[in-house]
Design a protein around this motif. Sequence first.
Motif, short mmCIF file in Angstrom:
data_model
loop_
_atom_site.label_atom_id
_atom_site.label_comp_id
_atom_site.label_asym_id
_atom_site.label_seq_id
_atom_site.Cartn_x
_atom_site.Cartn_y
_atom_site.Cartn_z
N PHE A 67 0.86 -1.18 0.00
CA PHE A 67 0.00 0.00 0.00
C PHE A 67 0.89 1.23 0.00
O PHE A 67 1.44 1.61 1.03
CB PHE A 67 -0.91 0.02 1.23
CG PHE A 67 -1.81 -1.19 1.32
CD1 PHE A 67 -2.87 -1.34 0.44
CD2 PHE A 67 -1.58 -2.16 2.26
CE1 PHE A 67 -3.71 -2.44 0.52
CE2 PHE A 67 -2.42 -3.28 2.35
CZ PHE A 67 -3.48 -3.41 1.47
N ALA A 68 1.05 1.85 -1.16
CA ALA A 68 1.97 2.98 -1.29
C ALA A 68 1.59 4.15 -0.39
O ALA A 68 2.44 4.82 0.14
CB ALA A 68 2.03 3.43 -2.75
N GLN A 69 0.30 4.37 -0.23
CA GLN A 69 -0.15 5.56 0.51
C GLN A 69 -0.45 5.28 1.98
O GLN A 69 -0.93 6.15 2.67
CB GLN A 69 -1.41 6.14 -0.16
CG GLN A 69 -1.22 6.54 -1.61
CD GLN A 69 -0.10 7.55 -1.79
OE1 GLN A 69 0.04 8.49 -1.01
NE2 GLN A 69 0.74 7.36 -2.79
N LEU A 70 -0.21 4.06 2.43
CA LEU A 70 -0.61 3.71 3.79
C LEU A 70 0.32 4.30 4.84
O LEU A 70 1.50 4.04 4.84
CB LEU A 70 -0.65 2.18 3.94
CG LEU A 70 -1.24 1.68 5.26
CD1 LEU A 70 -2.72 2.03 5.35
CD2 LEU A 70 -1.04 0.19 5.39
N PRO A 71 -0.23 5.14 5.74
CA PRO A 71 0.62 5.68 6.81
C PRO A 71 1.01 4.59 7.80
O PRO A 71 0.18 3.77 8.18
CB PRO A 71 -0.25 6.75 7.46
CG PRO A 71 -1.64 6.56 6.96
CD PRO A 71 -1.60 5.61 5.81
N THR A 72 2.27 4.59 8.21
CA THR A 72 2.74 3.61 9.18
C THR A 72 3.45 4.33 10.32
O THR A 72 3.88 5.48 10.18
CB THR A 72 3.72 2.60 8.55
OG1 THR A 72 4.86 3.31 8.06
CG2 THR A 72 3.08 1.81 7.43
N VAL A 73 3.57 3.63 11.44
CA VAL A 73 4.28 4.16 12.60
C VAL A 73 5.08 3.02 13.21
O VAL A 73 4.65 1.87 13.19
CB VAL A 73 3.28 4.77 13.62
CG1 VAL A 73 2.33 3.72 14.17
CG2 VAL A 73 4.01 5.47 14.76
N ASP A 74 6.26 3.33 13.72
CA ASP A 74 7.06 2.32 14.41
C ASP A 74 6.36 1.94 15.72
O ASP A 74 5.79 2.81 16.39
CB ASP A 74 8.46 2.86 14.74
CG ASP A 74 9.36 2.88 13.52
OD1 ASP A 74 9.12 2.09 12.59
OD2 ASP A 74 10.30 3.68 13.51
N ALA A 75 6.46 0.67 16.09
CA ALA A 75 5.85 0.21 17.34
C ALA A 75 6.34 1.04 18.53
O ALA A 75 5.57 1.36 19.44
CB ALA A 75 6.15 -1.27 17.56
N ALA A 76 7.61 1.40 18.51
CA ALA A 76 8.18 2.17 19.62
C ALA A 76 7.60 3.58 19.70
O ALA A 76 7.70 4.23 20.74
CB ALA A 76 9.70 2.23 19.48
N ALA A 77 7.00 4.05 18.60
CA ALA A 77 6.51 5.44 18.54
C ALA A 77 5.01 5.57 18.80
O ALA A 77 4.49 6.68 18.81
CB ALA A 77 6.86 6.04 17.17
N VAL A 78 4.32 4.46 19.03
CA VAL A 78 2.89 4.54 19.33
C VAL A 78 2.73 5.19 20.70
O VAL A 78 3.33 4.72 21.67
CB VAL A 78 2.23 3.13 19.33
CG1 VAL A 78 0.77 3.22 19.76
CG2 VAL A 78 2.35 2.48 17.96
#
Length: 110
Positions: free
Chosen positions: A3-14
């Motif tokens: 998914f090119a447009q899918l926003p992601t976050v690192d687990a450590a940053a939640v």
Amino acid sequence: MHFAQLPTVDAAAVPSDGYLLDVREPDEWAAGHAEEAVHIPMGEVVARIAEVPAGRTVHVVCRVGGRSAQVAQYLIAQGVDAVNVDGGMLAWEAAGRPLVSEHGGPAGVV
């Protein structure tokens, strides 16, 4: 699937007070999950969409990030501010984030 447009976050940053939606199966959830997480298995998300808050960011997590990516994509299509937790619960555990189990024993990601 990518998914090119899918926003992601690192687990450590939640954020610790963030809304964490765990879409794994019940046996995976029971073995170990984030204490503050909300559990809606992937197959129930469509039927239970009303339980997902509209006014805040929803951090979607599974074991490694594949199922949660699909759920995040669906939620975004419904107008929800959703982000995929990169690396899933394995990354959560590796980052040293706390886990609890449903059976009282040691918690872990299966």
